[in-house]
Design a protein around this motif. Structure first.
Motif, PDB file in Angstrom:
ATOM      1  N   GLU A   6       0.830  -1.205   0.000  1.00 43.38           N
ATOM      2  CA  GLU A   6       0.000   0.000   0.000  1.00 43.38           C
ATOM      3  C   GLU A   6       0.864   1.255   0.000  1.00 43.38           C
ATOM      4  O   GLU A   6       0.567   2.219  -0.718  1.00 43.38           O
ATOM      5  N   VAL A   7       1.949   1.247   0.771  1.00 43.51           N
ATOM      6  CA  VAL A   7       2.871   2.386   0.766  1.00 43.51           C
ATOM      7  C   VAL A   7       3.387   2.609  -0.645  1.00 43.51           C
ATOM      8  O   VAL A   7       3.408   3.745  -1.149  1.00 43.51           O
ATOM      9  N   ARG A   8       3.815   1.541  -1.296  1.00 44.54           N
ATOM     10  CA  ARG A   8       4.329   1.649  -2.663  1.00 44.54           C
ATOM     11  C   ARG A   8       3.302   2.288  -3.596  1.00 44.54           C
ATOM     12  O   ARG A   8       3.612   3.221  -4.347  1.00 44.54           O
ATOM     13  N   PHE A   9       2.069   1.806  -3.545  1.00 41.15           N
ATOM     14  CA  PHE A   9       1.043   2.332  -4.439  1.00 41.15           C
ATOM     15  C   PHE A   9       0.612   3.746  -4.064  1.00 41.15           C
ATOM     16  O   PHE A   9       0.300   4.557  -4.941  1.00 41.15           O
ATOM     17  N   LEU A  10       0.599   4.064  -2.777  1.00 43.69           N
ATOM     18  CA  LEU A  10       0.252   5.424  -2.372  1.00 43.69           C
ATOM     19  C   LEU A  10       1.329   6.422  -2.805  1.00 43.69           C
ATOM     20  O   LEU A  10       1.000   7.533  -3.237  1.00 43.69           O
ATOM     21  N   ILE A  11       2.597   6.024  -2.721  1.00 41.85           N
ATOM     22  CA  ILE A  11       3.673   6.899  -3.197  1.00 41.85           C
ATOM     23  C   ILE A  11       3.534   7.107  -4.697  1.00 41.85           C
ATOM     24  O   ILE A  11       3.630   8.230  -5.196  1.00 41.85           O
ATOM     25  N   LEU A  12       3.276   6.038  -5.428  1.00 39.14           N
ATOM     26  CA  LEU A  12       3.085   6.136  -6.871  1.00 39.14           C
ATOM     27  C   LEU A  12       1.878   7.023  -7.196  1.00 39.14           C
ATOM     28  O   LEU A  12       1.955   7.888  -8.075  1.00 39.14           O
ATOM     29  N   ALA A  13       0.778   6.838  -6.486  1.00 37.47           N
ATOM     30  CA  ALA A  13      -0.427   7.635  -6.729  1.00 37.47           C
ATOM     31  C   ALA A  13      -0.178   9.110  -6.426  1.00 37.47           C
ATOM     32  O   ALA A  13      -0.599   9.986  -7.198  1.00 37.47           O
ATOM     33  N   ALA A  14       0.511   9.395  -5.324  1.00 39.01           N
ATOM     34  CA  ALA A  14       0.803  10.786  -4.965  1.00 39.01           C
ATOM     35  C   ALA A  14       1.723  11.421  -6.008  1.00 39.01           C
ATOM     36  O   ALA A  14       1.524  12.577  -6.409  1.00 39.01           O
ATOM     37  N   GLN A  15       2.712  10.663  -6.469  1.00 40.70           N
ATOM     38  CA  GLN A  15       3.628  11.180  -7.480  1.00 40.70           C
ATOM     39  C   GLN A  15       2.884  11.463  -8.785  1.00 40.70           C
ATOM     40  O   GLN A  15       3.044  12.524  -9.383  1.00 40.70           O
ATOM     41  N   ARG A  16       2.054  10.543  -9.204  1.00 38.14           N
ATOM     42  CA  ARG A  16       1.314  10.733 -10.456  1.00 38.14           C
ATOM     43  C   ARG A  16       0.361  11.913 -10.358  1.00 38.14           C
ATOM     44  O   ARG A  16       0.240  12.706 -11.293  1.00 38.14           O
ATOM     45  N   GLU A  17      -0.352  12.026  -9.243  1.00 39.60           N
ATOM     46  CA  GLU A  17      -1.298  13.128  -9.087  1.00 39.60           C
ATOM     47  C   GLU A  17      -0.558  14.460  -9.022  1.00 39.60           C
ATOM     48  O   GLU A  17      -0.979  15.436  -9.645  1.00 39.60           O
ATOM     49  N   GLY A  18       0.536  14.509  -8.271  1.00 39.86           N
ATOM     50  CA  GLY A  18       1.313  15.743  -8.202  1.00 39.86           C
ATOM     51  C   GLY A  18       1.878  16.122  -9.560  1.00 39.86           C
ATOM     52  O   GLY A  18       1.852  17.299  -9.950  1.00 39.86           O
ATOM     53  N   ASN A  19       2.377  15.151 -10.301  1.00 37.30           N
ATOM     54  CA  ASN A  19       2.923  15.423 -11.631  1.00 37.30           C
ATOM     55  C   ASN A  19       1.822  15.866 -12.591  1.00 37.30           C
ATOM     56  O   ASN A  19       2.029  16.756 -13.418  1.00 37.30           O
ATOM     57  N   ARG A  20       0.638  15.272 -12.464  1.00 42.19           N
ATOM     58  CA  ARG A  20      -0.491  15.682 -13.318  1.00 42.19           C
ATOM     59  C   ARG A  20      -0.870  17.133 -13.042  1.00 42.19           C
ATOM     60  O   ARG A  20      -1.058  17.937 -13.964  1.00 42.19           O
ATOM     61  N   GLN A  21      -0.968  17.485 -11.757  1.00 45.50           N
ATOM     62  CA  GLN A  21      -1.317  18.863 -11.396  1.00 45.50           C
ATOM     63  C   GLN A  21      -0.241  19.840 -11.864  1.00 45.50           C
ATOM     64  O   GLN A  21      -0.546  20.932 -12.362  1.00 45.50           O
ATOM     65  N   LEU A  22       1.021  19.451 -11.680  1.00 43.01           N
ATOM     66  CA  LEU A  22       2.118  20.312 -12.112  1.00 43.01           C
ATOM     67  C   LEU A  22       2.092  20.492 -13.626  1.00 43.01           C
ATOM     68  O   LEU A  22       2.202  21.614 -14.132  1.00 43.01           O
TER      69      LEU A  22
END
Length: 159
Positions: A6-22
């Motif tokens: 779950e940590v792995r997927f949450l880090i990936l999800a946070a990175q993807r969402e942050g990159n999408r917003q950026l």
């Protein structure tokens, strides 16, 4: 789901969402998140050599961002110049248009950082940072972050 998974997927999800917003915020500026990272690094630390820039980048692995820099040179945002002491040494600096774009990138990043800060309210951010630092310790991207944050010594360059 195991906690580590779950940590792995949450880090990936946070990175993807942050990159999408950026990326969405950068779109009107005509630069990608990776290009924006180069512009911001140069605005804070220029002049940089290609290897000096590579040591600080989180968006690119391998430490040789020449293609990324080539695109910014072609766009008129970055200037490549021979080093003052060695013609083989290339120094990277921002053009006037690069400075202007870097300032606009800083505004987009500030909005994203405010969003992250709001989500972090009421949470133990120091504990999260310690965990993430431990997770990436010894890895090139983790070393780049530590270098940028002033927690690691800059690598030395051959003359």
């Amino acid at each position: 789901m195991e906690p580590a998974e779950e940590v792995r997927f949450l880090i990936l999800a946070a990175q993807r969402e942050g990159n999408r917003q950026l990326a969405q915020g950068l779109r009107p500026l005509g630069v990608t998140p990776a290009q924006a990272e180069v512009l911001r690094l140069l605005s804070e630390r220029q002049p940089l050599s290609m290897s000096g820039l590579g040591a600080l980048l989180v968006c690119e692995s391998g430490g040789n961002p020449s293609r990324l820099v080539d695109r910014l040179v072609t766009a008129g945002l970055v200037r490549r110049e021979e080093g003052s002491h060695d013609r083989r040494h290339v120094e990277l600096t921002l053009t006037p248009a690069g400075h202007e774009t870097a300032r606009a990138v800083a505004s987009v990043e500030a909005e994203l950082h405010a969003h992250i800060g709001a989500a972090a309210e009421g949470h133990d951010v120091d504990a999260v940072l310690a965990f993430l630092r431990a997770l990436v310790a010894g890895q090139s991207a983790g070393e780049a972050v530590a270098l940028r944050a002033g927690r690691a010594a800059a690598p030395t360059e051959a003359p």
